[in-house]
Design a protein around this motif. Structure first.
Motif, PDB file in Angstrom:
ATOM      1  N   ARG A 293       3.687  -4.426 -11.048  1.00 28.37           N
ATOM      2  CA  ARG A 293       4.026  -3.253 -10.656  1.00 28.37           C
ATOM      3  C   ARG A 293       2.650  -2.356 -10.707  1.00 28.37           C
ATOM      4  O   ARG A 293       2.478  -1.548  -9.827  1.00 28.37           O
ATOM      5  N   ASP A 294       1.880  -2.465 -11.576  1.00 28.40           N
ATOM      6  CA  ASP A 294       0.931  -1.595 -11.939  1.00 28.40           C
ATOM      7  C   ASP A 294      -0.283  -1.693 -10.843  1.00 28.40           C
ATOM      8  O   ASP A 294      -1.222  -0.985 -10.883  1.00 28.40           O
ATOM      9  N   LEU A 295      -0.111  -2.624 -10.026  1.00 27.61           N
ATOM     10  CA  LEU A 295      -1.181  -3.085  -9.072  1.00 27.61           C
ATOM     11  C   LEU A 295      -0.968  -2.196  -7.874  1.00 27.61           C
ATOM     12  O   LEU A 295      -1.675  -2.418  -6.829  1.00 27.61           O
ATOM     13  N   ILE A 296       0.289  -1.819  -7.628  1.00 23.30           N
ATOM     14  CA  ILE A 296       0.809  -1.033  -6.380  1.00 23.30           C
ATOM     15  C   ILE A 296      -0.212   0.075  -6.165  1.00 23.30           C
ATOM     16  O   ILE A 296      -0.332   0.981  -7.132  1.00 23.30           O
ATOM     17  N   PRO A 297      -0.696   0.285  -5.080  1.00 20.60           N
ATOM     18  CA  PRO A 297      -1.555   1.692  -4.896  1.00 20.60           C
ATOM     19  C   PRO A 297      -0.944   2.776  -5.392  1.00 20.60           C
ATOM     20  O   PRO A 297       0.379   3.239  -5.261  1.00 20.60           O
ATOM     21  N   LYS A 298      -1.630   3.788  -5.845  1.00 15.46           N
ATOM     22  CA  LYS A 298      -1.243   5.155  -6.282  1.00 15.46           C
ATOM     23  C   LYS A 298      -1.152   5.971  -5.094  1.00 15.46           C
ATOM     24  O   LYS A 298      -1.661   5.844  -4.113  1.00 15.46           O
ATOM     25  N   GLY A 299      -0.280   7.070  -5.353  1.00 16.28           N
ATOM     26  CA  GLY A 299      -0.322   8.127  -4.367  1.00 16.28           C
ATOM     27  C   GLY A 299       1.090   7.957  -3.242  1.00 16.28           C
ATOM     28  O   GLY A 299       1.811   6.898  -3.501  1.00 16.28           O
ATOM     29  N   THR A 300       0.849   8.421  -2.047  1.00 11.27           N
ATOM     30  CA  THR A 300       2.053   8.400  -1.453  1.00 11.27           C
ATOM     31  C   THR A 300       1.791   7.816   0.056  1.00 11.27           C
ATOM     32  O   THR A 300       2.444   7.657   0.888  1.00 11.27           O
ATOM     33  N   SER A 301       0.422   7.077   0.065  1.00  7.25           N
ATOM     34  CA  SER A 301       0.290   6.480   1.210  1.00  7.25           C
ATOM     35  C   SER A 301      -0.927   5.323   0.815  1.00  7.25           C
ATOM     36  O   SER A 301      -1.433   5.367  -0.050  1.00  7.25           O
TER      37      SER A 301
END
Length: 307
Positions: A293-301
């Motif tokens: 999960r920690d590898l998912i890009p941060k932010g909303t896009s």
């Protein structure tokens, strides 16, 4: 304001009791157009997050807004699920077949004095998006009127697993909101909260475009005495113009002939380790084993070029 006992008939109570597990996620597309790459990202993330936790994953078709159902969309959704070899851990349900359940919940809210009829039209409300409670104390008959849920003046906060702390004072930001439209259509907020409860959903993984819906759903769930859910709102894939991939923006339908390639691209967009090109079911097994999960890009896009 809260129900001590959720408003369920005996058969519906059995449905809920049969669904209770430690972790249950869901993928709940609306058939207002074909599934696109953004939909696939949500399906992959919700599936891998659930399975990596040893949980279950189910599919629900959210089709209460019957006039907006795009011809052939439901069939396309089911074909995509087959092509990408997703397997739901429970029978797929269609919300348009459950309108009597939502109506029963509305009636129970009515007996508790938590909803009221509203005669205001969009023209009457004008450009003000915050409902001022115009009809709250008018005691209008419910027939052929919109039904609104009463909101208290208090902050509602939750800690999103990706987006962090998110808060809203619905009274100040939105006002009493609609659960059933004047034309009889059940609002998304009511159907999703009731079905998440009845299906035993514990964790919601979905796109960040639905982030602002969450406080409404939390408030309604509290009014109904439902247990709290965990939320994770994914960044949205953008097209080459910087717009989110959506049916409104005419995002291209998933080409099921290229399912393995698209599945690999979705995992890449989610920042996950690469998987070997194979049958989708084999690729999903590998993706679950490697899921972080920690590898998912941060932010909303998610920045990139997606079709």
């Amino acid at each position: 304001m809260l129900f001590n006992n959720p408003p369920l008939s005996a058969p519906v109570s059995q449905e809920r009791n049969q669904q209770v597990v430690a972790y249950r996620g869901r993928f709940a597309p609306s058939p207002t157009g074909p599934l696109h790459f953004g939909s696939l990202i949500t399906a992959v993330a919700s599936f891998c997050e659930a399975k990596s936790q040893g949980g279950e994953w189910i599919v629900r078709i959210e089709d209460t807004d019957i006039p907006r159902i795009y011809p052939g969309s439901e069939e396309h959704i089911l074909k995509c699920l087959d092509a990408f070899e997703f397997e739901s851990d429970a029978p797929i349900i269609f919300q348009k077949d459950r309108l009597d359940i939502y109506q029963a919940v509305l009636e129970h809210l009515h007996t508790q004095g938590l909803v009221y009829a509203c005669q205001c039209t969009r023209k009457m409300l004008g450009s003000n998006h915050i409902y001022q409670g115009t009809c709250r104390d008018l005691n209008l008959p419910f027939q052929d009127q919109a039904i609104r849920l009463k909101i208290d003046d208090q902050p509602i906060c939750f800690n999103d697993l990706l987006q962090g702390q998110h808060c809203s004072n619905l009274k100040q930001d939105l006002g009493d909101f609609v659960l059933k439209r004047r034309d009889g259509i059940i609002n998304y907020q009511l159907a999703v909260v009731v079905d998440d409860y009845l299906q035993g959903v514990t964790h919601v993984v979905r796109g960040a475009d639905l982030l602002d819906n969450t406080e409404r759903q939390i408030w309604l769930g509290q009014c109904l005495g439902y247990p709290k859910l965990s939320y994770m709102h994914l960044p949205l894939a953008m097209n080459d113009r910087g717009d989110k991939l959506s049916k409104q923006n005419h995002a291209m339908a998933l080409d099921i002939a290229h399912a393995p390639k698209l599945l690999a691209q979705a995992l890449q967009a989610l920042g996950q380790p690469p998987v070997d090109l194979d049958r989708p079911s084999i690729m999903l097994q590998q993706a679950v084993q490697q899921w972080q999960r920690d590898l998912i890009p941060k932010g909303t896009s998610i920045q990139g070029i997606f079709q």
